[in-house]
Design a protein around this motif. Structure first.
Motif, PDB file in Angstrom:
ATOM      1  N   MET A 179       0.924  -1.272  -0.047  1.00 37.95           N
ATOM      2  CA  MET A 179      -0.024   0.132   0.013  1.00 37.95           C
ATOM      3  C   MET A 179       1.072   1.177  -0.031  1.00 37.95           C
ATOM      4  N   ALA A 180       0.766   1.808  -1.079  1.00 40.99           N
ATOM      5  CA  ALA A 180       1.724   3.276  -1.231  1.00 40.99           C
ATOM      6  C   ALA A 180       0.613   4.311  -1.666  1.00 40.99           C
ATOM      7  N   SER A 181       1.332   5.518  -1.627  1.00 42.18           N
ATOM      8  CA  SER A 181       0.608   6.484  -2.147  1.00 42.18           C
ATOM      9  C   SER A 181       1.671   7.685  -2.699  1.00 42.18           C
ATOM     10  N   ALA A 182       1.313   8.258  -3.757  1.00 42.45           N
ATOM     11  CA  ALA A 182       2.095   9.404  -4.211  1.00 42.45           C
ATOM     12  C   ALA A 182       1.248  10.706  -4.254  1.00 42.45           C
ATOM     13  N   TYR A 183       0.200  10.356  -3.514  1.00 42.53           N
ATOM     14  CA  TYR A 183      -0.727  11.690  -3.293  1.00 42.53           C
ATOM     15  C   TYR A 183      -0.375  12.730  -2.527  1.00 42.53           C
ATOM     16  N   ASN A 184      -0.295  13.873  -2.876  1.00 45.56           N
ATOM     17  CA  ASN A 184       0.232  14.979  -1.873  1.00 45.56           C
ATOM     18  C   ASN A 184      -0.875  15.266  -0.782  1.00 45.56           C
ATOM     19  N   GLN A 185      -0.496  15.130   0.442  1.00 44.04           N
ATOM     20  CA  GLN A 185      -1.595  15.410   1.436  1.00 44.04           C
ATOM     21  C   GLN A 185      -1.216  16.655   2.394  1.00 44.04           C
ATOM     22  N   SER A 186      -0.259  17.243   1.976  1.00 44.97           N
ATOM     23  CA  SER A 186       0.226  18.285   2.916  1.00 44.97           C
ATOM     24  C   SER A 186      -0.564  19.608   2.519  1.00 44.97           C
ATOM     25  N   ASP A 187      -1.255  19.766   1.372  1.00 47.86           N
ATOM     26  CA  ASP A 187      -1.943  20.988   1.085  1.00 47.86           C
ATOM     27  C   ASP A 187      -3.395  20.869   1.403  1.00 47.86           C
ATOM     28  N   GLY A 198     -13.337  18.379 -11.849  1.00 50.73           N
ATOM     29  CA  GLY A 198     -12.235  19.383 -11.845  1.00 50.73           C
ATOM     30  C   GLY A 198     -10.825  19.053 -10.912  1.00 50.73           C
ATOM     31  N   HIS A 199     -11.071  17.589 -10.348  1.00 47.33           N
ATOM     32  CA  HIS A 199     -10.143  17.414  -9.430  1.00 47.33           C
ATOM     33  C   HIS A 199      -8.920  16.692 -10.392  1.00 47.33           C
ATOM     34  N   GLU A 200      -7.686  16.773  -9.758  1.00 42.32           N
ATOM     35  CA  GLU A 200      -6.374  16.341 -10.576  1.00 42.32           C
ATOM     36  C   GLU A 200      -6.629  14.820 -10.657  1.00 42.32           C
ATOM     37  N   LYS A 201      -5.607  14.110 -11.787  1.00 41.02           N
ATOM     38  CA  LYS A 201      -5.341  12.893 -11.720  1.00 41.02           C
ATOM     39  C   LYS A 201      -4.858  12.207 -10.356  1.00 41.02           C
ATOM     40  N   CYS A 202      -5.592  11.354 -10.029  1.00 40.53           N
ATOM     41  CA  CYS A 202      -4.866  10.528  -8.612  1.00 40.53           C
ATOM     42  C   CYS A 202      -3.743   9.526  -8.929  1.00 40.53           C
ATOM     43  N   LEU A 261      -5.398   2.337 -14.872  1.00 37.76           N
ATOM     44  CA  LEU A 261      -6.740   1.906 -15.283  1.00 37.76           C
ATOM     45  C   LEU A 261      -7.874   3.382 -15.144  1.00 37.76           C
ATOM     46  N   GLY A 262      -8.923   3.247 -15.750  1.00 38.31           N
ATOM     47  CA  GLY A 262     -10.007   4.109 -15.802  1.00 38.31           C
ATOM     48  C   GLY A 262     -10.479   4.351 -14.284  1.00 38.31           C
ATOM     49  N   GLU A 263     -10.830   5.707 -14.096  1.00 32.05           N
ATOM     50  CA  GLU A 263     -11.063   6.230 -12.720  1.00 32.05           C
ATOM     51  C   GLU A 263     -12.425   5.421 -12.210  1.00 32.05           C
ATOM     52  N   GLY A 264     -13.261   5.193 -13.017  1.00 34.99           N
ATOM     53  CA  GLY A 264     -14.392   4.490 -12.841  1.00 34.99           C
ATOM     54  C   GLY A 264     -14.476   3.180 -12.347  1.00 34.99           C
ATOM     55  N   PHE A 265     -13.347   2.287 -13.210  1.00 33.95           N
ATOM     56  CA  PHE A 265     -13.118   1.011 -12.802  1.00 33.95           C
ATOM     57  C   PHE A 265     -12.259   1.046 -11.422  1.00 33.95           C
ATOM     58  N   ARG A 266     -11.552   1.888 -11.346  1.00 31.76           N
ATOM     59  CA  ARG A 266     -10.514   1.820 -10.085  1.00 31.76           C
ATOM     60  C   ARG A 266     -11.550   2.307  -8.979  1.00 31.76           C
ATOM     61  N   THR A 267     -12.472   3.192  -8.948  1.00 30.58           N
ATOM     62  CA  THR A 267     -13.549   3.287  -7.811  1.00 30.58           C
ATOM     63  C   THR A 267     -14.254   2.330  -7.659  1.00 30.58           C
ATOM     64  N   PHE A 268     -14.782   1.491  -8.750  1.00 25.90           N
ATOM     65  CA  PHE A 268     -15.606   0.257  -8.605  1.00 25.90           C
ATOM     66  C   PHE A 268     -14.732  -0.855  -7.630  1.00 25.90           C
ATOM     67  N   ASP A 288      -8.766   6.507   1.851  1.00 23.56           N
ATOM     68  CA  ASP A 288      -7.738   7.609   1.056  1.00 23.56           C
ATOM     69  C   ASP A 288      -7.739   7.633  -0.268  1.00 23.56           C
ATOM     70  N   ILE A 289      -7.806   6.436  -1.119  1.00 19.84           N
ATOM     71  CA  ILE A 289      -7.586   6.337  -2.354  1.00 19.84           C
ATOM     72  C   ILE A 289      -8.943   6.666  -3.051  1.00 19.84           C
ATOM     73  N   ILE A 290     -10.027   6.193  -2.490  1.00 18.14           N
ATOM     74  CA  ILE A 290     -11.365   6.624  -2.891  1.00 18.14           C
ATOM     75  C   ILE A 290     -11.458   7.980  -3.011  1.00 18.14           C
ATOM     76  N   SER A 291     -11.315   8.694  -1.811  1.00 16.08           N
ATOM     77  CA  SER A 291     -11.365  10.081  -1.734  1.00 16.08           C
ATOM     78  C   SER A 291     -10.490  10.809  -2.919  1.00 16.08           C
ATOM     79  N   CYS A 292      -9.245  10.247  -3.218  1.00  8.78           N
ATOM     80  CA  CYS A 292      -8.334  10.836  -4.001  1.00  8.78           C
ATOM     81  C   CYS A 292      -8.898  10.703  -5.602  1.00  8.78           C
ATOM     82  N   VAL A 293      -9.479   9.455  -5.805  1.00 16.43           N
ATOM     83  CA  VAL A 293      -9.686   9.013  -7.044  1.00 16.43           C
ATOM     84  C   VAL A 293     -11.145   9.937  -7.509  1.00 16.43           C
ATOM     85  N   THR A 294     -12.020   9.911  -6.690  1.00 21.83           N
ATOM     86  CA  THR A 294     -13.224  10.397  -7.075  1.00 21.83           C
ATOM     87  C   THR A 294     -13.271  11.888  -6.923  1.00 21.83           C
TER      88      THR A 294
END
Length: 538
Positions: free
Chosen positions: A1-9, A20-24, A36-43, A390-396
């Protein structure tokens, strides 16, 4: 489990919107997930979240059985009869029923939310801003406890059956501390130090859980000056009917133990009804024995040796059961479709069942070892849930508070629902079913929010001499106000049912279902308004 998403801001719990959210760039197991597509990842991530909730339900059964053994523990008190000069052995329950409700039952069923909030706090340690997943989940869980679980408990009793609170005094104490918990949370968020939590505020929040325990114990014992002068005149002789569960019934309810286990420890299981058996008010059990009865001591040692062997065989049987996809009961089914459906469901549960087979049988050490192991597994599942959320919030791009209010609150509150439903079905009163709800709400604030905030504020105080700042504190405060107003509507209906139907739960089916619909509408109002506010739509 890893993340490259910037959470500091503040992207993790800030004012992100779906549009309008950026690609996760976060991923759960493999970096290739980001292609993968965002819809498929969310599912896929929601599917993983649902599977974690299934695992949480599976470990809940073992957790309850271990708690069952903990609360039925008795201590041996030896006295000398002044008339016969014989030893009088008296067995008293170790746990006071009010303390057991608030500590073991309420704390245990709230442990998924507490674990999730604590893990969230540890992940944010060193950050001047607190994570929102923990507080959001706990406030959402409080709403789920108060509205949907109350709704289920009202309709669970049989048609026309009435179940009321026997000890109003203890319930009023628990209710007071439950309401005060949310008033206190609003005060420290908006009045004393707006948008900031200090070390002393976090410490006072945790200490109030101890005050709740002492006040409830004082009320149960009717201590002068510290308790309400309300007599306990309606408590029944038995809180739980003394019905001996059959092996088939055991398998249907818990789905975790085989027929061989029940036969091996049948003598012990005759004394086990459910986790609420601590509420039995039959009085202490007395047994007179001669002063020099060495034969009984020898027989007792022999019994414990045999019991240890049985427990070891039970542990082995847990692994055999975990790998068994078709039970004797399903083999007797005439419908091939039902058999295939049951086997498919057992196949889905097999990984969880095999993992949880490592939990020692609940017969060890009065259930304490199994109790602790179950909590550790619940913490592990809560950790996976935090990563997925975390990832669901980031992707969607959906605000994490919204996910916490809805999916996380509902999924992690499953043990609360199970506990209250069992109590409403099998207890002769409504005390534990409703006490579990009110006490869980108190535990959510004093422990579930207090401990994580204490961890973060203590670190910030000693490392940076800075308090802990709360992002979107206005949204959280608004949710508290909505919850407070809707909870008054919920309690008012319970009081009205007490005055008109003479009971909080059950009654005529039409009125039970009307109450059910009303409580569910209150929950929908809370979820919709809170979600719109934290998303800055209103």
């Amino acid at each position: 489990m890893a993340s490259a998403y910037n959470q500091s801001d503040g992207g993790r719990f800030g004012d992100t919107n779906i549009v309008g959210h950026e690609k996760c760039e976060s991923y759960f197991l493999f970096r290739g997930e980001t292609t993968l597509g965002e819809g498929f990842r969310t599912f896929l991530y929601f599917l993983g979240l649902a599977y974690c909730f299934i695992g949480l339900s599976a470990i809940t059964a073992r957790f309850f059985r271990s708690m069952e053994n903990v609360v039925k523990q008795s201590r041996k008190v030896v006295e000398i009869d002044p008339y016969t000069n014989a030893e009088v052995i008296r067995y008293e329950k170790v746990w006071n029923y009010a303390i057991a409700d608030i500590s073991l039952l309420a704390f245990g069923t709230s442990f998924p939310q507490i674990s999730l909030a604590t893990i969230d706090a540890i992940q944010n340690i060193g950050n001047l801003y607190a994570g929102g997943m923990g507080p959001g989940t706990l406030v959402g869980s409080a709403a789920f406890d108060l509205f949907p679980i109350h709704a289920v408990c009202v309709v669970v009793p049989k048609a026309g059956e009435l179940k009321k609170i026997a000890d109003i005094g203890v319930w009023l104490v628990e209710l007071f501390w439950s309401f005060w918990a949310y008033i206190w949370l609003y005060i420290i968020l908006e009045v004393w130090t707006p948008n900031v939590i200090t070390l002393w505020e976090a410490l006072l929040t945790v200490l109030q859980y101890g005050l709740l325990l002492m006040h409830a114990y004082a009320q149960d014992k009717r201590w002068p000056y510290l308790s309400l002068p309300i007599p306990r005149t309606e408590r029944p002789e038995e809180w739980v009917p003394g019905e001996v569960p059959s092996p088939t019934h055991e398998n249907n309810v818990y789905g975790e133990y085989s027929d061989s286990e029940i036969l091996q420890v049948g003598e012990e299981n005759r004394n086990v009804v459910d986790i609420f058996s601590i509420h039995s008010n039959n009085g202490p059990v007395y047994q007179k024995v001669p002063v020099t009865d060495d034969a009984a001591e020898s027989s007792n040692k022999h019994f414990h040796q045999e019991k240890d062997l049985h427990v070891l065989s039970l542990w082995k049987e847990q692994f055999v059961d975990a790998l068994t996809l078709e039970s004797l009961e399903s083999r007797k089914l005439n419908s091939i479709h039902l058999r295939v459906a049951r086997i498919s469901w057992q196949l889905i549960l097999a990984p969880w069942r095999l993992l949880f087979a490592f939990v020692p049988p609940y017969h060890f050490a009065h259930g304490w070892i199994a109790f602790i192991f179950s909590l550790l597994f619940i913490s592990g599942i809560a950790y996976i849930v935090t990563k997925l959320t975390d990832i669901i919030s980031c992707v969607t791009g959906i605000n994490a508070y919204v996910i916490a209010f809805t999916a996380l609150a509902s999924g992690t509150s499953w043990p609360d629902l199970v506990a209250s439903k069992i109590a409403a079905e099998r207890q002769t009163t409504a005390d534990s079913a409703i006490a579990n709800i009110t006490c869980s709400n108190s535990v959510n604030i004093y422990v579930g929010i207090g401990v994580p905030w204490l961890i973060d504020t203590a670190y910030n105080f000693f490392m940076y001499n800075e308090p802990l700042r709360i992002q979107n504190a206005a949204g959280l405060s608004f949710s508290l106000l909505v919850f407070f107003c809707t909870s008054i509507g919920c309690i008012a209906v319970l009081v009205l049912r007490r005055l008109t139907l003479k009971a909080e739960l059950g009654g005529p089916r039409i009125w039970a279902w009307v109450t059910f619909v009303y409580f569910m509408l209150l929950w929908i109002i809370f979820v919709v308004l809170s979600s719109l506010r934290v998303s800055d739509i209103i």
